[in-house]
Motif scaffolding. Sequence first.
Motif, PDB file in Angstrom:
ATOM      1  N   TYR A 127       0.840  -1.209   0.000  1.00 22.73           N
ATOM      2  CA  TYR A 127       0.000   0.000   0.000  1.00 22.73           C
ATOM      3  C   TYR A 127       0.869   1.251   0.000  1.00 22.73           C
ATOM      4  O   TYR A 127       0.594   2.219  -0.701  1.00 22.73           O
ATOM      5  CB  TYR A 127      -0.914  -0.018   1.232  1.00 22.73           C
ATOM      6  CG  TYR A 127      -2.215   0.729   1.063  1.00 22.73           C
ATOM      7  CD1 TYR A 127      -3.335   0.103   0.523  1.00 22.73           C
ATOM      8  CD2 TYR A 127      -2.324   2.063   1.435  1.00 22.73           C
ATOM      9  CE1 TYR A 127      -4.531   0.775   0.370  1.00 22.73           C
ATOM     10  CE2 TYR A 127      -3.520   2.754   1.290  1.00 22.73           C
ATOM     11  CZ  TYR A 127      -4.616   2.103   0.761  1.00 22.73           C
ATOM     12  OH  TYR A 127      -5.813   2.777   0.609  1.00 22.73           O
ATOM     13  N   THR A 178      -5.662  10.050   6.444  1.00 24.81           N
ATOM     14  CA  THR A 178      -6.877  10.185   5.640  1.00 24.81           C
ATOM     15  C   THR A 178      -6.556  10.580   4.194  1.00 24.81           C
ATOM     16  O   THR A 178      -7.097   9.958   3.264  1.00 24.81           O
ATOM     17  CB  THR A 178      -7.848  11.193   6.306  1.00 24.81           C
ATOM     18  OG1 THR A 178      -8.030  10.764   7.653  1.00 24.81           O
ATOM     19  CG2 THR A 178      -9.177  11.256   5.606  1.00 24.81           C
ATOM     20  N   LEU A 228      -5.326   7.481   2.377  1.00 25.17           N
ATOM     21  CA  LEU A 228      -6.420   6.531   2.118  1.00 25.17           C
ATOM     22  C   LEU A 228      -7.354   7.051   1.022  1.00 25.17           C
ATOM     23  O   LEU A 228      -7.851   6.288   0.200  1.00 25.17           O
ATOM     24  CB  LEU A 228      -7.208   6.267   3.403  1.00 25.17           C
ATOM     25  CG  LEU A 228      -6.458   5.459   4.471  1.00 25.17           C
ATOM     26  CD1 LEU A 228      -7.204   5.487   5.796  1.00 25.17           C
ATOM     27  CD2 LEU A 228      -6.265   4.010   4.013  1.00 25.17           C
ATOM     28  N   LYS A 229      -7.554   8.378   1.010  1.00 21.75           N
ATOM     29  CA  LYS A 229      -8.410   8.984  -0.022  1.00 21.75           C
ATOM     30  C   LYS A 229      -7.799   8.767  -1.404  1.00 21.75           C
ATOM     31  O   LYS A 229      -8.498   8.377  -2.340  1.00 21.75           O
ATOM     32  CB  LYS A 229      -8.536  10.493   0.228  1.00 21.75           C
ATOM     33  CG  LYS A 229      -9.764  10.879   1.014  1.00 21.75           C
ATOM     34  CD  LYS A 229      -9.989  12.390   0.840  1.00 21.75           C
ATOM     35  CE  LYS A 229     -11.178  12.949   1.493  1.00 21.75           C
ATOM     36  NZ  LYS A 229     -11.990  12.511   2.423  1.00 21.75           N
ATOM     37  N   THR A 230      -6.481   8.999  -1.510  1.00 22.29           N
ATOM     38  CA  THR A 230      -5.845   8.927  -2.827  1.00 22.29           C
ATOM     39  C   THR A 230      -5.694   7.483  -3.298  1.00 22.29           C
ATOM     40  O   THR A 230      -6.082   7.148  -4.411  1.00 22.29           O
ATOM     41  CB  THR A 230      -4.448   9.592  -2.783  1.00 22.29           C
ATOM     42  OG1 THR A 230      -4.619  10.887  -2.220  1.00 22.29           O
ATOM     43  CG2 THR A 230      -3.837   9.715  -4.162  1.00 22.29           C
ATOM     44  N   GLY A 237      -6.907   4.528  -1.664  1.00 25.57           N
ATOM     45  CA  GLY A 237      -8.141   3.753  -1.487  1.00 25.57           C
ATOM     46  C   GLY A 237      -9.259   4.266  -2.370  1.00 25.57           C
ATOM     47  O   GLY A 237     -10.058   3.487  -2.888  1.00 25.57           O
ATOM     48  N   GLY A 238      -9.311   5.592  -2.544  1.00 26.47           N
ATOM     49  CA  GLY A 238     -10.372   6.197  -3.363  1.00 26.47           C
ATOM     50  C   GLY A 238     -10.393   5.609  -4.768  1.00 26.47           C
ATOM     51  O   GLY A 238     -11.441   5.562  -5.414  1.00 26.47           O
ATOM     52  N   GLN A 260     -11.186  -2.617   4.138  1.00 25.12           N
ATOM     53  CA  GLN A 260     -11.506  -1.276   3.645  1.00 25.12           C
ATOM     54  C   GLN A 260     -12.510  -1.381   2.522  1.00 25.12           C
ATOM     55  O   GLN A 260     -12.539  -2.377   1.801  1.00 25.12           O
ATOM     56  CB  GLN A 260     -10.257  -0.639   3.031  1.00 25.12           C
ATOM     57  CG  GLN A 260      -9.105  -0.438   3.967  1.00 25.12           C
ATOM     58  CD  GLN A 260      -9.199   0.854   4.733  1.00 25.12           C
ATOM     59  OE1 GLN A 260      -8.901   0.872   5.919  1.00 25.12           O
ATOM     60  NE2 GLN A 260      -9.644   1.927   4.094  1.00 25.12           N
ATOM     61  N   GLY A 289     -12.870   1.219  -0.522  1.00 22.90           N
ATOM     62  CA  GLY A 289     -12.309   2.494  -0.994  1.00 22.90           C
ATOM     63  C   GLY A 289     -11.461   3.096   0.100  1.00 22.90           C
ATOM     64  O   GLY A 289     -10.540   2.459   0.623  1.00 22.90           O
ATOM     65  N   GLU A 290     -11.817   4.318   0.515  1.00 23.48           N
ATOM     66  CA  GLU A 290     -11.006   4.994   1.546  1.00 23.48           C
ATOM     67  C   GLU A 290     -11.480   4.692   2.964  1.00 23.48           C
ATOM     68  O   GLU A 290     -10.828   5.056   3.933  1.00 23.48           O
ATOM     69  CB  GLU A 290     -11.051   6.503   1.304  1.00 23.48           C
ATOM     70  CG  GLU A 290     -12.465   7.079   1.432  1.00 23.48           C
ATOM     71  CD  GLU A 290     -12.541   8.567   1.130  1.00 23.48           C
ATOM     72  OE1 GLU A 290     -12.540   8.903  -0.065  1.00 23.48           O
ATOM     73  OE2 GLU A 290     -12.581   9.366   2.073  1.00 23.48           O
TER      74      GLU A 290
END
Length: 425
Positions: free
Chosen positions: A282, A301, A304-306, A308-309, A343, A345-346
């Motif tokens: 990851y 965050t 995870l946004k970038t 996982g998004g 998870q 996504g994010e």
Amino acid sequence: MRILIGEVKDHLDAQVEISGWAQNIRIMSSVLFIEMRDVSGTVQGVLLKKGNEDLFNELKTIPRETIMSITGQAVKSQAKIGYEIQVSQLKTLNKSETPLPLGVIDRIESDIETRLENRFMDLRRPEILSIFKIQSTISNSIRNYFVQKGFIEIHSPKIVAAATEGGTELFPVKYFERNAYLSQSPQLYKEIMMSAGFDKVFEVAPAFRAEEHNTPRHINEFTSIDMEMSFVNDEDVMDVLESIVKTAYQSVSETNGKELEILGVNKPNLNYKFRRITYSEYVKMANEKGIELKDGEDLSTPVLKTVGGAINEFYFITRWPRELKPFYVQPYDEKYSRGFDLQFGELEITSGAQRVHSPEVLINNLKSKGLNPDSFSFYVNAFRYGMPPHAGWAIGLERLTMVLLNISNIRETTLFPRDRTRVTP
Ligand code: ATP
């Protein structure tokens, strides 16, 4: 005998009695339409003025949301649902006051604070009711899964003397002469149950977190679905988790077609294998996206946004660095652990792990996290006299509901949310 509005279609051309909320009354010169609602849906009642003058006049002044009981003939009609009730008898059981604090059938959108303030009204709206009918399917299907697989349901204490993981996210309560806390998690107790020989346990119960921040994915009281199993490892309980999430989706798909339609959500379908991405992979994925992140740092965050998004499905992040996971997580090697997160996504839905079972390792881990093993003696003692290897996880019911229904604020999937500013209603 009263039947549910949703059952009227099975009684066409017969006398029926329904009860519920009069959500709308439309009056023409010679005919009156009364739209009734209960938990199962809506139906229109029709009353002709001719021969019913008194009733007609009485209804003219009845406020919306009054509780009524209607008897009449169920007949096929031009109404949108294809049938209606020709009213012969009507009783007002409890008159509503006016004006309503919140509209039920109005198109005007109220802001979430006004809606939560008047949640009893908000919950009358079919789309909001649908969220909780679906949540009920999710929790029942998960419970059924556990029961069928021979898990024992437990109820661990919610007033506790020590924090699960130390830390500050605790609500203190005055417990007679001493201090106690509301439980953050049943973690320590479900592990003790492994030493007690219960083999496989689950619990569905509230967990309390005194997190100060107000985010769209945190509330201060949430429903934690916890499980713990003996003689298994992290990979085994990831398999169980994947299977449970798929079962819950399947149940919603089979049971809640109507509610999904009301919410405009497609039937959920999870016919893919959940990827297992190690924490180190990851980090590499983040680096490839131009994010500066070192192996060992927490996944913030924005990370995870970038990363996982861009993954619009369920996946596991496995083998977290030991430093980033609690003391009860079993080491994988010197640096990494057998802790994992599920998870979407994010958004984190679940965290789990194979747990430490050796009392020596446990005591060392407690010390290295700056915690005093003496404060945990009730827990550590359970490890001294025969503790099997074990693993488990905890899934947040509200977060799972968010993902299934593509809802972005956790307050929407919580009946009466407790957040930084709200403890009522
Ligand atoms: P996060 O990092 O998102 O704050 P966490 O790591 O504190 O979560 P855990 O303690 O591992 O969460 O709890 C397990 C699960 O319980 C989470 O994956 C989530 O689904 C749910 N959960 C935890 N804290 C909250 C909260 N404050 N509100 C809603 N659900 C929560």
